[in-house]
Write a protein that holds these residues in place. Structure first.
Motif, PDB file in Angstrom:
ATOM      1  N   LEU A 120       0.823  -1.207   0.000  1.00 32.38           N
ATOM      2  CA  LEU A 120       0.000   0.000   0.000  1.00 32.38           C
ATOM      3  C   LEU A 120       0.856   1.255   0.000  1.00 32.38           C
ATOM      4  O   LEU A 120       0.534   2.242  -0.676  1.00 32.38           O
ATOM      5  CB  LEU A 120      -0.941  -0.001   1.209  1.00 32.38           C
ATOM      6  N   ASP A 121       1.955   1.248   0.745  1.00 33.45           N
ATOM      7  CA  ASP A 121       2.858   2.401   0.754  1.00 33.45           C
ATOM      8  C   ASP A 121       3.443   2.635  -0.633  1.00 33.45           C
ATOM      9  O   ASP A 121       3.520   3.773  -1.111  1.00 33.45           O
ATOM     10  CB  ASP A 121       3.990   2.185   1.757  1.00 33.45           C
ATOM     11  N   GLN A 122       3.863   1.561  -1.302  1.00 32.59           N
ATOM     12  CA  GLN A 122       4.426   1.692  -2.641  1.00 32.59           C
ATOM     13  C   GLN A 122       3.384   2.189  -3.635  1.00 32.59           C
ATOM     14  O   GLN A 122       3.682   3.003  -4.522  1.00 32.59           O
ATOM     15  CB  GLN A 122       4.993   0.347  -3.095  1.00 32.59           C
ATOM     16  N   SER A 123       2.150   1.713  -3.476  1.00 31.35           N
ATOM     17  CA  SER A 123       1.068   2.149  -4.360  1.00 31.35           C
ATOM     18  C   SER A 123       0.775   3.630  -4.179  1.00 31.35           C
ATOM     19  O   SER A 123       0.560   4.373  -5.141  1.00 31.35           O
ATOM     20  CB  SER A 123      -0.194   1.329  -4.079  1.00 31.35           C
ATOM     21  N   GLN A 124       0.776   4.087  -2.906  1.00 35.06           N
ATOM     22  CA  GLN A 124       0.528   5.495  -2.623  1.00 35.06           C
ATOM     23  C   GLN A 124       1.622   6.372  -3.212  1.00 35.06           C
ATOM     24  O   GLN A 124       1.362   7.424  -3.802  1.00 35.06           O
ATOM     25  CB  GLN A 124       0.436   5.715  -1.111  1.00 35.06           C
ATOM     26  N   VAL A 125       2.876   5.943  -3.068  1.00 31.84           N
ATOM     27  CA  VAL A 125       3.997   6.707  -3.626  1.00 31.84           C
ATOM     28  C   VAL A 125       3.863   6.809  -5.134  1.00 31.84           C
ATOM     29  O   VAL A 125       4.106   7.873  -5.731  1.00 31.84           O
ATOM     30  CB  VAL A 125       5.341   6.053  -3.239  1.00 31.84           C
ATOM     31  N   ALA A 126       3.476   5.706  -5.781  1.00 37.62           N
ATOM     32  CA  ALA A 126       3.304   5.729  -7.239  1.00 37.62           C
ATOM     33  C   ALA A 126       2.222   6.718  -7.652  1.00 37.62           C
ATOM     34  O   ALA A 126       2.380   7.461  -8.633  1.00 37.62           O
ATOM     35  CB  ALA A 126       2.961   4.322  -7.738  1.00 37.62           C
ATOM     36  N   LEU A 127       1.107   6.754  -6.898  1.00 40.19           N
ATOM     37  CA  LEU A 127       0.041   7.710  -7.199  1.00 40.19           C
ATOM     38  C   LEU A 127       0.531   9.142  -7.045  1.00 40.19           C
ATOM     39  O   LEU A 127       0.236  10.020  -7.864  1.00 40.19           O
ATOM     40  CB  LEU A 127      -1.154   7.461  -6.275  1.00 40.19           C
ATOM     41  N   GLU A 128       1.292   9.384  -5.978  1.00 44.70           N
ATOM     42  CA  GLU A 128       1.787  10.741  -5.720  1.00 44.70           C
ATOM     43  C   GLU A 128       2.763  11.181  -6.804  1.00 44.70           C
ATOM     44  O   GLU A 128       2.720  12.326  -7.280  1.00 44.70           O
ATOM     45  CB  GLU A 128       2.453  10.797  -4.347  1.00 44.70           C
ATOM     46  N   SER A 187       5.268  21.057   4.981  1.00 45.02           N
ATOM     47  CA  SER A 187       6.677  20.664   5.010  1.00 45.02           C
ATOM     48  C   SER A 187       7.243  20.595   6.421  1.00 45.02           C
ATOM     49  O   SER A 187       8.276  19.957   6.647  1.00 45.02           O
ATOM     50  CB  SER A 187       7.507  21.642   4.167  1.00 45.02           C
ATOM     51  N   GLN A 188       6.587  21.256   7.396  1.00 44.84           N
ATOM     52  CA  GLN A 188       7.060  21.230   8.775  1.00 44.84           C
ATOM     53  C   GLN A 188       6.239  20.280   9.649  1.00 44.84           C
ATOM     54  O   GLN A 188       6.422  20.239  10.865  1.00 44.84           O
ATOM     55  CB  GLN A 188       7.027  22.638   9.357  1.00 44.84           C
ATOM     56  N   SER A 189       5.352  19.528   9.028  1.00 45.21           N
ATOM     57  CA  SER A 189       4.460  18.655   9.790  1.00 45.21           C
ATOM     58  C   SER A 189       4.942  17.206   9.725  1.00 45.21           C
ATOM     59  O   SER A 189       5.782  16.850   8.891  1.00 45.21           O
ATOM     60  CB  SER A 189       3.040  18.744   9.218  1.00 45.21           C
ATOM     61  N   PRO A 190       4.411  16.343  10.576  1.00 45.29           N
ATOM     62  CA  PRO A 190       4.739  14.913  10.490  1.00 45.29           C
ATOM     63  C   PRO A 190       4.291  14.278   9.170  1.00 45.29           C
ATOM     64  O   PRO A 190       4.698  13.163   8.858  1.00 45.29           O
ATOM     65  CB  PRO A 190       3.962  14.310  11.675  1.00 45.29           C
ATOM     66  N   ARG A 191       3.471  14.984   8.401  1.00 44.52           N
ATOM     67  CA  ARG A 191       2.984  14.464   7.125  1.00 44.52           C
ATOM     68  C   ARG A 191       3.882  14.837   5.946  1.00 44.52           C
ATOM     69  O   ARG A 191       3.532  14.576   4.787  1.00 44.52           O
ATOM     70  CB  ARG A 191       1.569  14.994   6.853  1.00 44.52           C
ATOM     71  N   LYS A 192       5.015  15.442   6.198  1.00 42.75           N
ATOM     72  CA  LYS A 192       5.835  16.031   5.135  1.00 42.75           C
ATOM     73  C   LYS A 192       6.318  15.019   4.098  1.00 42.75           C
ATOM     74  O   LYS A 192       6.626  15.399   2.959  1.00 42.75           O
ATOM     75  CB  LYS A 192       7.035  16.751   5.742  1.00 42.75           C
ATOM     76  N   ASP A 193       6.408  13.732   4.471  1.00 43.41           N
ATOM     77  CA  ASP A 193       6.881  12.723   3.519  1.00 43.41           C
ATOM     78  C   ASP A 193       5.764  12.179   2.640  1.00 43.41           C
ATOM     79  O   ASP A 193       6.024  11.345   1.764  1.00 43.41           O
ATOM     80  CB  ASP A 193       7.545  11.561   4.270  1.00 43.41           C
ATOM     81  N   ARG A 194       4.539  12.643   2.855  1.00 43.87           N
ATOM     82  CA  ARG A 194       3.420  12.220   2.008  1.00 43.87           C
ATOM     83  C   ARG A 194       3.026  13.370   1.088  1.00 43.87           C
ATOM     84  O   ARG A 194       3.644  14.425   1.081  1.00 43.87           O
ATOM     85  CB  ARG A 194       2.239  11.774   2.873  1.00 43.87           C
ATOM     86  N   ALA A 195       1.982  13.185   0.330  1.00 49.09           N
ATOM     87  CA  ALA A 195       1.656  14.131  -0.746  1.00 49.09           C
ATOM     88  C   ALA A 195       1.099  15.446  -0.228  1.00 49.09           C
ATOM     89  O   ALA A 195       0.381  15.496   0.771  1.00 49.09           O
ATOM     90  CB  ALA A 195       0.645  13.496  -1.697  1.00 49.09           C
TER      91      ALA A 195
END
Length: 459
Positions: A120-128, A187-195
């Protein structure tokens, strides 16, 4: 708000499906089980799944045929093949033909859960990656300026970015950099590595906003020739930024409110809801409270958005930051044009510092781009500035006269409406009454112009 993973298990061994379903539900996942390829094909067309566990050996249509059929549906569901002992070669062949991974029976539950989450992580990265490739998103260089207002803004961004706040409203005039602030929060949040997914509500046709946000099934409306992945899904785990939220059509505001409440949404034409864990940042240059009063914006949605608000200062309130931005944009535009940066003599710098900048940072950036293209590497004197910079004193005097002859203390919104009405009328006259061309002249979508005409009483 964590999203529950939805899984389809396809295996002809009923006891295996039953025991595996129980184990995965214990892990907090939603599980559907079927026992043939034909049933799998039917259920995939009706329901939304995050991942499919597909046995290679099935009665009737085998796993390879089911995999090929799913791929023809043009739906992006990753498939993990399940092979019996001795079928490894066939499972590897399935991966080469589009399966995400494979497991051989018997396997441990921990191994399966790890494979599911990795897939699922790989699929999400591909979508992003696909999203950013299509949108050609360029990372920002950060916020520029050292004035008191910008220092306070940075402090607020730091605090909000690290907080659990999942609904944030940015307020500020057009051109102040609301998108830049939204990116800074991400970019300063814990979500920065996601889309980080950005959409301008005023730039999308009204009939397509819902499918753009939430996705759509193939054939769900005229022109839907393939399945559309919604921006909400692309932003899952990350940040969704909706600019000009005040332009969101009333018909869609109720559905958007439902999504904000619990993260659930339903793609257009889908029979089953999906969910996403998304930090939603919205922005507007309008007075939403006034829009609520006028009936153009839902009151419950306004209160849901108006929890954490951040005010972004206008450029004219930022003092010496104006000259810092002048230098920044001059250097950046020179790199783009392959020339030396333009310079500014003392008189010109004073004029730029005193300018009202009604278009804020966007207006300043456009000015520097224009001057760099016309006068690359030169020192800009006052006479090279556009005409509006030479009439500021006259404009100031005219404003003073108007203030002395106008009714005392006019409502700001009334004055803004009068100005906007003149601008819209001028655009319509230039377009000979053609609304589509008028919208292009104003730089907004046709449906955004329609809403303005209704609000201003120009129908």
């Amino acid at each position: 708000m964590s999203k529950r993973i939805s899984i389809l298990i396809v295996d002809d061994e009923e006891s295996f499906v039953r025991s595996l379903s129980f184990a995965l539900r214990t892990e907090g996942m939603d599980v559907t089980g079927v026992h043939s390829g034909e049933d799998a094909f039917l259920v995939v067309r009706k329901q939304q799944f995050d991942i499919i566990l597909l046995d290679l050996r099935l009665p009737g249509a085998d796993g390879m045929e089911v995999l090929a059929s799913i791929q023809k549906l043009d739906i992006s569901i990753p498939v993990i093949m399940i092979s019996a002992h001795g079928d490894t070669r066939a499972a590897v062949h399935a991966v080469k033909n589009g399966a995400a991974d494979y497991l051989s029976k018997p396997f441990e539950l921990d191994e399966l859960i790890h494979t599911i989450k990795t897939t699922l992580d790989q699929s999400q990265v591909a979508l992003e990656l696909d999203y950013h490739r299509r949108r050609d998103v360029v990372p920002t260089n950060g916020l520029i300026g050292e004035c008191a207002a910008m220092s306070a803004l940075r402090t607020t961004i730091d605090r909000v970015a690290q907080s659990s706040a999942s609904r944030i409203l940015l307020l500020g005039e057009s051109g102040t950099g609301k998108a830049l602030v939204a990116r800074a929060i991400h970019s300063q949040s814990p979500r920065k590595d996601r889309a980080f997914v950005e959409v301008n509500c005023a730039a999308l046709p009204e009939q397509l906003i819902e499918s753009e946000l939430f996705g759509a099934e193939k054939g769900s409306y005229t022109g839907a020739h393939q399945k559309r992945t919604g921006l909400v899904r692309l932003a899952d785990g990350g940040t969704l930024f909706l600019d000009e939220i005040g332009e969101l059509p009333l018909a869609l505001q109720a559905k958007f409110l439902h999504f904000l409440e619990n993260g659930d949404y339903r793609p257009v034409g889908a029979e089953r809801s999906a969910s996403a864990d998304v930090r939603v940042i919205t922005a507007t240059n309008r007075d939403l409270a006034e829009q609520v009063r006028l009936g153009h914006f839902r009151e419950d949605l306004f209160y849901r958005l108006n929890v954490i608000t951040i005010d972004i200062p206008a450029l004219r309130e930022r003092g010496e930051d104006i000259l810092s931005l002048v230098t920044h944009f001059a250097d950046r535009q020179a790199q783009a044009e392959g020339c030396h940066p333009i310079q500014f003599d003392t008189e010109t710098r004073e004029i730029l510092h005193a300018h009202q900048w009604r278009g804020n940072v966007r207006e300043l950036k456009n000015l520097i781009e224009r001057l760099t293209i016309l006068y690359p590497g030169k020192t800009i004197s006052a006479d090279l500035l556009p005409g509006e910079f030479h009439h500021q004193d006259d404009v100031h005097q005219t404003n003073e006269i108007n203030r002395s002859t106008s009714p005392p203390h006019p409502q700001l919104q009334d004055r803004l409406d009068v100005t906007e009405r003149h601008i819209v009328q001028d655009a319509l006259e230039q377009a000979d009454g053609h609304k589509g061309r008028a919208a292009e002249i104003l730089g907004i979508s046709r449906h955004a112009l329609k809403r303005r005409l209704q609000r201003l009483g120009l129908q």
